[in-house]
Design a protein around this motif. Sequence first.
Motif, PDB file in Angstrom:
ATOM      1  N   ARG A   2      43.938  45.143  52.384  1.00  0.00           N
ATOM      2  CA  ARG A   2      44.048  46.021  51.222  1.00  0.00           C
ATOM      3  C   ARG A   2      44.726  45.248  50.094  1.00  0.00           C
ATOM      4  O   ARG A   2      45.289  44.178  50.317  1.00  0.00           O
ATOM      5  N   TRP A   3      44.725  45.843  48.902  1.00  0.00           N
ATOM      6  CA  TRP A   3      45.282  45.145  47.751  1.00  0.00           C
ATOM      7  C   TRP A   3      46.735  44.756  47.967  1.00  0.00           C
ATOM      8  O   TRP A   3      47.190  43.725  47.496  1.00  0.00           O
ATOM      9  N   TRP A   4      47.483  45.570  48.704  1.00  0.00           N
ATOM     10  CA  TRP A   4      48.904  45.288  48.898  1.00  0.00           C
ATOM     11  C   TRP A   4      49.144  44.132  49.872  1.00  0.00           C
ATOM     12  O   TRP A   4      50.256  43.651  49.991  1.00  0.00           O
ATOM     13  N   ASP A   5      48.086  43.663  50.535  1.00  0.00           N
ATOM     14  CA  ASP A   5      48.204  42.498  51.412  1.00  0.00           C
ATOM     15  C   ASP A   5      48.021  41.177  50.663  1.00  0.00           C
ATOM     16  O   ASP A   5      48.339  40.110  51.200  1.00  0.00           O
ATOM     17  N   VAL A   9      48.812  37.305  51.845  1.00  0.00           N
ATOM     18  CA  VAL A   9      47.641  36.481  52.155  1.00  0.00           C
ATOM     19  C   VAL A   9      47.680  35.200  51.323  1.00  0.00           C
ATOM     20  O   VAL A   9      47.426  34.102  51.838  1.00  0.00           O
ATOM     21  N   LEU A  10      48.015  35.321  50.044  1.00  0.00           N
ATOM     22  CA  LEU A  10      48.089  34.142  49.178  1.00  0.00           C
ATOM     23  C   LEU A  10      49.138  33.143  49.647  1.00  0.00           C
ATOM     24  O   LEU A  10      48.930  31.921  49.564  1.00  0.00           O
ATOM     25  N   GLU A  11      50.271  33.628  50.145  1.00  0.00           N
ATOM     26  CA  GLU A  11      51.299  32.725  50.680  1.00  0.00           C
ATOM     27  C   GLU A  11      50.735  31.893  51.823  1.00  0.00           C
ATOM     28  O   GLU A  11      50.909  30.670  51.857  1.00  0.00           O
ATOM     29  N   SER A  23      42.137  31.873  44.857  1.00  0.00           N
ATOM     30  CA  SER A  23      43.016  32.485  43.860  1.00  0.00           C
ATOM     31  C   SER A  23      43.167  33.981  44.128  1.00  0.00           C
ATOM     32  O   SER A  23      42.384  34.573  44.874  1.00  0.00           O
ATOM     33  N   ARG A  24      44.149  34.572  43.465  1.00  0.00           N
ATOM     34  CA  ARG A  24      44.333  36.020  43.543  1.00  0.00           C
ATOM     35  C   ARG A  24      43.050  36.734  43.104  1.00  0.00           C
ATOM     36  O   ARG A  24      42.604  37.684  43.736  1.00  0.00           O
ATOM     37  N   GLY A  25      42.443  36.258  42.036  1.00  0.00           N
ATOM     38  CA  GLY A  25      41.217  36.867  41.523  1.00  0.00           C
ATOM     39  C   GLY A  25      40.068  36.819  42.516  1.00  0.00           C
ATOM     40  O   GLY A  25      39.273  37.754  42.590  1.00  0.00           O
ATOM     41  N   MET A  26      39.985  35.733  43.278  1.00  0.00           N
ATOM     42  CA  MET A  26      38.919  35.634  44.287  1.00  0.00           C
ATOM     43  C   MET A  26      39.093  36.711  45.357  1.00  0.00           C
ATOM     44  O   MET A  26      38.121  37.349  45.762  1.00  0.00           O
ATOM     45  N   PHE A  27      40.333  36.907  45.818  1.00  0.00           N
ATOM     46  CA  PHE A  27      40.561  37.947  46.830  1.00  0.00           C
ATOM     47  C   PHE A  27      40.300  39.336  46.249  1.00  0.00           C
ATOM     48  O   PHE A  27      39.693  40.182  46.903  1.00  0.00           O
ATOM     49  N   TRP A  28      40.756  39.579  45.014  1.00  0.00           N
ATOM     50  CA  TRP A  28      40.509  40.875  44.387  1.00  0.00           C
ATOM     51  C   TRP A  28      39.012  41.131  44.276  1.00  0.00           C
ATOM     52  O   TRP A  28      38.536  42.240  44.538  1.00  0.00           O
ATOM     53  N   SER A  29      38.255  40.120  43.886  1.00  0.00           N
ATOM     54  CA  SER A  29      36.805  40.260  43.743  1.00  0.00           C
ATOM     55  C   SER A  29      36.155  40.608  45.084  1.00  0.00           C
ATOM     56  O   SER A  29      35.288  41.488  45.157  1.00  0.00           O
ATOM     57  N   GLU A  30      36.582  39.939  46.133  1.00  0.00           N
ATOM     58  CA  GLU A  30      36.029  40.230  47.459  1.00  0.00           C
ATOM     59  C   GLU A  30      36.371  41.656  47.895  1.00  0.00           C
ATOM     60  O   GLU A  30      35.515  42.380  48.413  1.00  0.00           O
ATOM     61  N   LEU A  31      37.616  42.074  47.676  1.00  0.00           N
ATOM     62  CA  LEU A  31      38.024  43.420  48.086  1.00  0.00           C
ATOM     63  C   LEU A  31      37.296  44.502  47.289  1.00  0.00           C
ATOM     64  O   LEU A  31      37.102  45.611  47.779  1.00  0.00           O
ATOM     65  N   ALA A  32      36.882  44.174  46.078  1.00  0.00           N
ATOM     66  CA  ALA A  32      36.134  45.151  45.269  1.00  0.00           C
ATOM     67  C   ALA A  32      34.809  45.525  45.931  1.00  0.00           C
ATOM     68  O   ALA A  32      34.269  46.598  45.664  1.00  0.00           O
ATOM     69  N   ALA A  56      40.874  37.229  57.683  1.00  0.00           N
ATOM     70  CA  ALA A  56      39.483  36.792  57.792  1.00  0.00           C
ATOM     71  C   ALA A  56      38.611  37.674  56.923  1.00  0.00           C
ATOM     72  O   ALA A  56      38.976  38.811  56.614  1.00  0.00           O
ATOM     73  N   GLY A  57      37.457  37.137  56.534  1.00  0.00           N
ATOM     74  CA  GLY A  57      36.544  37.910  55.706  1.00  0.00           C
ATOM     75  C   GLY A  57      35.094  37.552  55.955  1.00  0.00           C
ATOM     76  O   GLY A  57      34.764  36.412  56.290  1.00  0.00           O
ATOM     77  N   LEU A  58      34.242  38.552  55.795  1.00  0.00           N
ATOM     78  CA  LEU A  58      32.799  38.417  55.981  1.00  0.00           C
ATOM     79  C   LEU A  58      32.094  39.068  54.804  1.00  0.00           C
ATOM     80  O   LEU A  58      32.494  40.141  54.357  1.00  0.00           O
ATOM     81  N   ALA A  59      31.047  38.416  54.310  1.00  0.00           N
ATOM     82  CA  ALA A  59      30.171  39.001  53.288  1.00  0.00           C
ATOM     83  C   ALA A  59      28.802  39.205  53.927  1.00  0.00           C
ATOM     84  O   ALA A  59      28.375  38.417  54.775  1.00  0.00           O
ATOM     85  N   SER A  60      28.116  40.267  53.523  1.00  0.00           N
ATOM     86  CA  SER A  60      26.763  40.492  54.020  1.00  0.00           C
ATOM     87  C   SER A  60      25.817  40.694  52.844  1.00  0.00           C
ATOM     88  O   SER A  60      26.197  41.233  51.812  1.00  0.00           O
ATOM     89  N   ALA A  61      24.593  40.241  53.047  1.00  0.00           N
ATOM     90  CA  ALA A  61      23.530  40.423  52.059  1.00  0.00           C
ATOM     91  C   ALA A  61      22.232  40.576  52.840  1.00  0.00           C
ATOM     92  O   ALA A  61      21.788  39.630  53.500  1.00  0.00           O
ATOM     93  N   GLY A  62      21.685  41.771  52.817  1.00  0.00           N
ATOM     94  CA  GLY A  62      20.487  42.020  53.626  1.00  0.00           C
ATOM     95  C   GLY A  62      20.805  41.846  55.095  1.00  0.00           C
ATOM     96  O   GLY A  62      21.771  42.428  55.596  1.00  0.00           O
ATOM     97  N   ASP A  63      20.035  41.022  55.785  1.00  0.00           N
ATOM     98  CA  ASP A  63      20.282  40.822  57.215  1.00  0.00           C
ATOM     99  C   ASP A  63      21.058  39.540  57.501  1.00  0.00           C
ATOM    100  O   ASP A  63      21.095  39.064  58.635  1.00  0.00           O
ATOM    101  N   LEU A  64      21.726  38.987  56.471  1.00  0.00           N
ATOM    102  CA  LEU A  64      22.491  37.755  56.627  1.00  0.00           C
ATOM    103  C   LEU A  64      23.965  38.003  56.367  1.00  0.00           C
ATOM    104  O   LEU A  64      24.343  38.585  55.352  1.00  0.00           O
ATOM    105  N   GLY A  65      24.798  37.559  57.307  1.00  0.00           N
ATOM    106  CA  GLY A  65      26.242  37.609  57.134  1.00  0.00           C
ATOM    107  C   GLY A  65      26.774  36.221  56.884  1.00  0.00           C
ATOM    108  O   GLY A  65      26.163  35.227  57.302  1.00  0.00           O
ATOM    109  N   ASP A  66      27.900  36.136  56.196  1.00  0.00           N
ATOM    110  CA  ASP A  66      28.516  34.846  55.919  1.00  0.00           C
ATOM    111  C   ASP A  66      30.020  34.963  56.102  1.00  0.00           C
ATOM    112  O   ASP A  66      30.664  35.780  55.432  1.00  0.00           O
ATOM    113  N   VAL A  67      30.562  34.179  57.028  1.00  0.00           N
ATOM    114  CA  VAL A  67      32.009  34.146  57.215  1.00  0.00           C
ATOM    115  C   VAL A  67      32.589  33.455  55.991  1.00  0.00           C
ATOM    116  O   VAL A  67      32.318  32.279  55.749  1.00  0.00           O
TER     117      VAL A  67
END
Length: 160
Positions: A2-5, A9-11, A23-32, A56-67
Amino acid sequence: MRWWDIDRVLELEKELFPEDAWSRGMFWSELAHARGAGATRRYLVAEDDGRLVGYAGLASAGDLGDVQTIAVARDQQGTGLGARLLTELLRAATAFECAEVMLECRVDNTRAQKLYERFGFAPIGFRRGYYQPGNVDALVMRLTDPSSSLEDVQGTEING
């Protein structure tokens, strides 16, 4: 995650990846993209007695996931936490109905490569100079059918 993490996480991010930390912005963008009916991301944090010890984080697009990222505090490496985080990402990939999952790993990170291979990821190529500014190559790996690679692992509390 969550945003409060993000501060914690940055540390850990800066400690583990000093040359190419997100960067902080990259994490905010992913959480959005991680909440709501149209979510395409899943981000997790692992805590031990209130201390953030991994994420850890995962992005998905269609039937493809990306760690996107997996990070484990140095004093927690070798404890199975990376496997627990990866298991949760593969559960998310299954929920997103991903037929395959991709990732990039530094060519000099053999510990991570062995973890990914244990889960069935196979090398499929390289991305030259992917990690900057160190100009380190990335090994590209792919897993087909992520639901078949789930492990039943217990331990550190992992939260979304």
